[in-house]
Design a protein around this motif. Sequence first.
Motif, PDB file in Angstrom:
ATOM      1  N   VAL A  51       0.846  -1.196   0.000  1.00  0.00           N
ATOM      2  CA  VAL A  51       0.000   0.000   0.000  1.00  0.00           C
ATOM      3  C   VAL A  51       0.885   1.252   0.000  1.00  0.00           C
ATOM      4  N   GLY A  52       1.929   1.242   0.812  1.00  0.00           N
ATOM      5  CA  GLY A  52       2.860   2.378   0.820  1.00  0.00           C
ATOM      6  C   GLY A  52       3.508   2.580  -0.536  1.00  0.00           C
ATOM      7  N   LEU A  53       3.939   1.490  -1.152  1.00  0.00           N
ATOM      8  CA  LEU A  53       4.529   1.570  -2.484  1.00  0.00           C
ATOM      9  C   LEU A  53       3.501   2.064  -3.505  1.00  0.00           C
ATOM     10  N   GLY A  54       2.266   1.611  -3.352  1.00  0.00           N
ATOM     11  CA  GLY A  54       1.203   2.058  -4.253  1.00  0.00           C
ATOM     12  C   GLY A  54       0.943   3.550  -4.149  1.00  0.00           C
ATOM     13  N   PHE A  55       0.988   4.080  -2.939  1.00  0.00           N
ATOM     14  CA  PHE A  55       0.794   5.522  -2.770  1.00  0.00           C
ATOM     15  C   PHE A  55       1.933   6.307  -3.412  1.00  0.00           C
ATOM     16  N   GLN A  58       1.307   6.233  -7.095  1.00  0.00           N
ATOM     17  CA  GLN A  58       0.235   7.157  -7.481  1.00  0.00           C
ATOM     18  C   GLN A  58       0.769   8.581  -7.590  1.00  0.00           C
ATOM     19  N   GLY A  59       1.600   8.956  -6.634  1.00  0.00           N
ATOM     20  CA  GLY A  59       2.219  10.283  -6.699  1.00  0.00           C
ATOM     21  C   GLY A  59       3.112  10.424  -7.919  1.00  0.00           C
ATOM     22  N   ALA A  60       3.875   9.377  -8.220  1.00  0.00           N
ATOM     23  CA  ALA A  60       4.740   9.406  -9.398  1.00  0.00           C
ATOM     24  C   ALA A  60       3.916   9.490 -10.678  1.00  0.00           C
ATOM     25  N   ALA A  61       2.793   8.780 -10.709  1.00  0.00           N
ATOM     26  CA  ALA A  61       1.938   8.803 -11.896  1.00  0.00           C
ATOM     27  C   ALA A  61       1.435  10.213 -12.187  1.00  0.00           C
ATOM     28  N   VAL A  62       1.069  10.934 -11.148  1.00  0.00           N
ATOM     29  CA  VAL A  62       0.591  12.305 -11.333  1.00  0.00           C
ATOM     30  C   VAL A  62       1.756  13.224 -11.697  1.00  0.00           C
ATOM     31  N   HIS A  63       2.851  13.090 -10.971  1.00  0.00           N
ATOM     32  CA  HIS A  63       4.000  13.978 -11.179  1.00  0.00           C
ATOM     33  C   HIS A  63       4.646  13.771 -12.553  1.00  0.00           C
ATOM     34  N   LEU A  64       4.705  12.538 -13.006  1.00  0.00           N
ATOM     35  CA  LEU A  64       5.383  12.237 -14.266  1.00  0.00           C
ATOM     36  C   LEU A  64       4.455  12.223 -15.476  1.00  0.00           C
ATOM     37  N   ALA A  70      -3.162   4.048 -16.237  1.00  0.00           N
ATOM     38  CA  ALA A  70      -2.080   3.607 -15.351  1.00  0.00           C
ATOM     39  C   ALA A  70      -2.373   4.027 -13.916  1.00  0.00           C
ATOM     40  N   PHE A  71      -2.845   5.244 -13.732  1.00  0.00           N
ATOM     41  CA  PHE A  71      -3.169   5.733 -12.396  1.00  0.00           C
ATOM     42  C   PHE A  71      -4.278   4.896 -11.758  1.00  0.00           C
ATOM     43  N   LEU A  72      -5.322   4.597 -12.534  1.00  0.00           N
ATOM     44  CA  LEU A  72      -6.437   3.809 -11.997  1.00  0.00           C
ATOM     45  C   LEU A  72      -6.017   2.378 -11.686  1.00  0.00           C
ATOM     46  N   ALA A  73      -5.133   1.809 -12.503  1.00  0.00           N
ATOM     47  CA  ALA A  73      -4.644   0.450 -12.234  1.00  0.00           C
ATOM     48  C   ALA A  73      -3.847   0.425 -10.933  1.00  0.00           C
ATOM     49  N   ILE A  74      -3.007   1.417 -10.742  1.00  0.00           N
ATOM     50  CA  ILE A  74      -2.234   1.509  -9.502  1.00  0.00           C
ATOM     51  C   ILE A  74      -3.174   1.697  -8.318  1.00  0.00           C
ATOM     52  N   ARG A  75      -4.171   2.537  -8.483  1.00  0.00           N
ATOM     53  CA  ARG A  75      -5.133   2.812  -7.409  1.00  0.00           C
ATOM     54  C   ARG A  75      -5.935   1.549  -7.040  1.00  0.00           C
ATOM     55  N   ALA A  76      -6.345   0.776  -8.043  1.00  0.00           N
ATOM     56  CA  ALA A  76      -7.084  -0.463  -7.790  1.00  0.00           C
ATOM     57  C   ALA A  76      -6.194  -1.491  -7.089  1.00  0.00           C
TER      58      ALA A  76
END
Length: 86
Positions: A51-55, A58-64, A70-76
């Motif tokens: 979960v920590g790695l996923g968060f 998610q931050g990297a997905a937005v920043h990059l 990809a963001f939704l897959a990481i979130r799921a």
Amino acid sequence: SLGLHFQLEGARLGALTSAYPLGMLVALFVWPALSDKIGRKIVLTTSLITVGLGFVLQGAAVHLGWSLAAFLAIRACCGACACASP
């Protein structure tokens, strides 16, 4: 602010909030059986680390500037891992 970042409106905005609990719903049937087989402590530790790695991802997905898919897959996946911990 995520809706603005991905330029979402209306029903598409709901995908941001529903991906996490959808992942939880799917994994709800996996974690208890896995916990019985390999032990509760291992499952909880794995859950919290992922979960920590996923968060972070998610931050990297937005920043990059990764795609919404990809963001939704990481979130799921993050939601799927979160349902194993209390």
